[in-house]
Motif scaffolding. Structure first.
Motif, PDB file in Angstrom:
ATOM      1  N   GLN A   1      -6.738  -0.213  -6.463  1.00  0.00           N
ATOM      2  CA  GLN A   1      -6.346   1.260  -6.746  1.00  0.00           C
ATOM      3  C   GLN A   1      -4.975   1.327  -7.588  1.00  0.00           C
ATOM      4  OE1 GLN A   1      -5.429   1.804  -2.514  1.00  0.00           O
ATOM      5  NE2 GLN A   1      -7.395   2.458  -1.899  1.00  0.00           N
TER       6      GLN A   1
ATOM      7  N   GLU B   1      -5.862   1.212 -11.460  1.00  0.00           N
ATOM      8  CA  GLU B   1      -6.635   2.524 -11.569  1.00  0.00           C
ATOM      9  C   GLU B   1      -5.674   3.563 -12.027  1.00  0.00           C
ATOM     10  OE1 GLU B   1      -8.996   3.475  -8.366  1.00  0.00           O
ATOM     11  OE2 GLU B   1     -10.747   2.655  -9.220  1.00  0.00           O
TER      12      GLU B   1
ATOM     13  N   LYS C   1       1.084   4.320  -2.933  1.00  0.00           N
ATOM     14  CA  LYS C   1       1.085   5.566  -2.763  1.00  0.00           C
ATOM     15  C   LYS C   1       2.286   6.483  -3.221  1.00  0.00           C
ATOM     16  CE  LYS C   1      -1.463   5.407   1.462  1.00  0.00           C
ATOM     17  NZ  LYS C   1      -1.391   5.234   3.078  1.00  0.00           N
TER      18      LYS C   1
ATOM     19  N   GLU D   1       0.942  -1.209   0.042  1.00  0.00           N
ATOM     20  CA  GLU D   1       0.080  -0.065   0.003  1.00  0.00           C
ATOM     21  C   GLU D   1       0.885   1.222  -0.138  1.00  0.00           C
ATOM     22  OE1 GLU D   1      -3.832  -1.625   2.375  1.00  0.00           O
ATOM     23  OE2 GLU D   1      -2.320  -0.977   3.251  1.00  0.00           O
TER      24      GLU D   1
END
Length: 266
Positions: free
Chosen positions: A175, A178, A90, A86
């Protein structure tokens, strides 16, 4: 330079070599927990710390030695990898949004996460099935003689928190999908090898009735697959997956109908 394609082949052929004398096998739960906490701290501070050789070797040890680790710590280890993943996503998103930054510098770290996540999840599920021994499954049917055991137990049944971390993983995968990942890898085959890790794990998860019947997990898996379909030309792969599931698994009739509907609406 880490080559994901080659490492996945080595994983299929047997246990990849780990260049360290460290092992989780035989150490007490307190020491194992301390080791996992230290690795987690490194990945949370900077997801790219997975590229550090010593760190990566210990992370490989976690996947390799999963069967020897206290079940209460197994989900903590998956959480460690998902948290680092994760964090890396980011960083990738920030780089992609910042003019003048080179997003290809993140490819190796992402490939390492994909490799470790596949190894860890597959080893976890394999360990759970082996631990169940020859106990017969009741009330679960399957068509044909395709590989795998019908009604096989899941690691989530013996490792508290595992299923929640698997859900978190696919929220993160969605995420990532995308984002314009064509800017991260130098070639389409390299990008597709990375994405293929997560589509295969989603496919394997659905084969097990215990996961397929879980509405929350099913939703995050299907959401990620639909983004793959939309953004990365996943039509052929998704149709193949659905067809195989319908041919071999009775319990997937309704879930596949739901996936087809979602894909149509996407």
């Amino acid at each position: 330079m880490f080559n994901l394609h080659e490492q996945l082949i080595s994983l299929q052929e047997g246990e990849p070599s780990v260049v360290t004398d460290f092992t989780f096998d035989g150490i007490d739960a307190v020491t194992a927990k301390r080791t996992l906490n230290g690795l987690t701290d490194k990945l949370v501070v900077n997801g790219e710390n997975i590229n550090d050789a010593a760190t990566f070797d210990k992370l490989m040890c976690f996947a390799r030695d999963l069967a020897a680790i206290d079940p209460r710590l197994v989900a903590r280890g998956l959480d460690m990898l998902v948290s680092g993943f994760e964090n890396q996503i980011k960083q990738v998103a920030t780089t992609l949004a910042t003019p003048g930054y080179d997003p290809t510098r993140h490819a190796e770290a992402l490939d390492r996460y994909a490799f470790l996540l596949q190894w860890t999840v597959e080893r976890g599920e394999s360990t759970a099935s082996q631990a169940a021994g020859a106990q017969p499954a009741k009330g679960r049917k399957r068509r044909g003689n395709a590989a795998g055991a019908a009604g096989a137990p899941t690691v989530a049944e013996v490792a508290p928190g595992w299923k929640g971390k698997l859900q978190d993983l696919y929220v993160a995968v969605r995420q990532l999908l995308e984002l314009p990942l064509g800017r991260v890898w130098n070639s389409v085959p390299e990008r597709d090898t990375f994405i293929g890790v997560f589509t295969r794990l989603a496919h394997k998860a659905m084969e097990n009735p215990a996961y397929a019947k879980d509405g929350d997990l099913q939703r995050v898996l299907f959401d990620a697959l639909c983004v793959w379909l939309q953004n990365y030309n996943g039509l052929y792969g998704l149709v193949t997956m659905i067809t195989q599931n319908l041919q071999h698994y009775e319990h997937l009739s309704e879930p596949m109908a739901a996936l087809v509907q979602l894909a149509y609406e996407a």
